[in-house]
Design an enzyme around this catalytic site. Structure first.
Site: not given
Ligand code: NDP
Length: 342
Positions: A9-10, A13, A15, A190
């Site tokens: 998921g890079a 956000g 990643g 989630y």
């Molecule tokens: P984003 O939605 O910005 O990033 C999520 C990433 O996951 C995207 O790159 C997305 O891809 C990818 N993804 C989703 N579905 C799939 C799939 N089926 N296969 C491969 N990749 C997939 O969210 P964040 O950066 O906020 O989240 C990153 C992590 O941080 C997560 O694990 C989240 O649970 C955790 N987190 C976030 C918090 C927050 O406050 N934001 C708090 C606590 C934890 P695509 O770009 O293609 O959609």
């Protein structure tokens, strides 16, 4: 040699921010494991990542075949694997009905937990083969799955119950789509998936740390109200959540503060904060993840890391459920069956 890290998921956000900062240290080559190849390439380009410092490989965590294919492709690239960061996640708080992965699992648990579980199990072998001094498997957890915190007590709370839904495959057909067997609730699914992430990390530690020396850890990087994770939420929530975080829970991190915190990362020789402008919140987030991936002092395994107001890392306590060894073992065994490893 450079370390090789895979980040799932890079493409956005946390990643993406982490991929960029790690690549810029000059010490890491980053494999961005993403479901949308073009989006990831574009994101890396517009983040200004140097072409030689990363590559994008297709990985859709919503398909076990894709996970296996990804592992084959990575192995064919001939690179050793030194760190694996399981970061991707979906969050579907407003969904009324469950949706499913290619293998028929409810999507949140299917992607966030089961896809990552299979990936981690398969790639353990690769981490084990690497001669890198500190090999790490990191899973991004969340405070929301932790019912010993204020945030974790906002309903619906995480609760895996007796795991009857997971045992039935979360298909929503003859069995429930929720792990505890209850009715579908996207926000809860989630949180449950994050509890599974934190439990799996501990189970990895118990089963493999001594034998392999690999560090297994999860972390909660802080609440970042501006990432894409909240894109599925209702508009009013998206409008109110950042100020709520800022003034009420004080969990929101400003861009300026993020820059200061980023500058504290000792292992980064010359992090130019100005070139990392994008979203300050993402930076703070990536800072946490970075430390867990690269910081020499954070090699302890089996730990759940958090950061305090002064950006100091500490080993946090998990809730009773998220640290229950018996539950961890059962989640492990049931997941192993669902992904076809047992
Ligand atoms: P984003 O939605 O910005 O990033 C999520 C990433 O996951 C995207 O790159 C997305 O891809 C990818 N993804 C989703 N579905 C799939 C799939 N089926 N296969 C491969 N990749 C997939 O969210 P964040 O950066 O906020 O989240 C990153 C992590 O941080 C997560 O694990 C989240 O649970 C955790 N987190 C976030 C918090 C927050 O406050 N934001 C708090 C606590 C934890 P695509 O770009 O293609 O959609």
């Amino acid at each position: 040699r450079k370390g090789n890290v895979i980040i799932t998921g890079a493409s956005s956000g946390l990643g993406l921010a982490t991929a960029k900062v790690l690549a810029e240290t000059g010490k890491w080559h980053v494999t961005m494991a993403c479901r949308d190849f073009l989006k990831a390439e574009r994101a890396a380009k517009s983040a200004g990542m140097n072409k030689d410092s990363y590559d994008v490989m297709h990985l859709d965590l919503a398909s076990l075949d894709s996970v296996r294919q990804f592992v084959d492709n990575f192995r064919n690239s001939g690179k050793p694997l030194d760190a694996l960061v399981c970061n991707a996640a979906v969050y579907l708080p407003t969904a009324k009905e469950p949706t499913f992965t290619a293998d028929g699992f409810e999507l949140s648990v299917g992607v966030n937990h089961l896809g990552h579980y299979l990936l981690s199990r398969l790639m353990l072998e690769d981490l084990n083969k690497s001669d890198y001094p500190s090999r790490r498997l990191i899973i991004v957890g969340s405070i929301t799955g932790n019912t010993n915190t204020v945030a974790g007590n906002v309903p619906p709370k995480a609760d895996l119950g007796d795991l009857r839904g997971l045992a039935g495959g979360l298909t929503g057909l003859n069995t429930a789509s929720m792990i505890n067997g209850g009715d579908f609730d996207g926000a809860k699914a989630y949180k449950d998936s994050k509890v599974c992430n934190m439990l799996s990390m501990q189970e990895f530690h118990r089963r493999f740390h001594e034998e392999t020396g690999i560090t297994f850890a999860s972390l909660y990087p802080g609440c970042i109200a501006t990432t894409g994770l909240f894109r599925e939420h209702i508009p009013l929530f998206r409008l109110l959540f950042p100020p709520f975080q800022k003034y009420i829970t004080k969990g929101f991190v400003s861009e300026e503060e993020a820059g200061k915190r980023l500058a504290q990362v000792r292992q980064l020789p010359s992090p130019p904060p100005s070139s990392l402008s994008a979203a300050g919140a993402d930076l703070y987030f990536s800072l946490s993840l970075l430390q867990v991936v690269g910081e020499p002092s954070l090699t302890k395994s089996g730990v759940y890391w958090s950061w305090n107001q002064n950006s100091a890392s500490f080993e946090n306590q998990l809730s009773e459920e998220a640290s229950d060894p018996e539950k961890a073992r059962r989640v492990w065994e049931l997941s192993e069956k669902l992904v076809g490893l047992a």
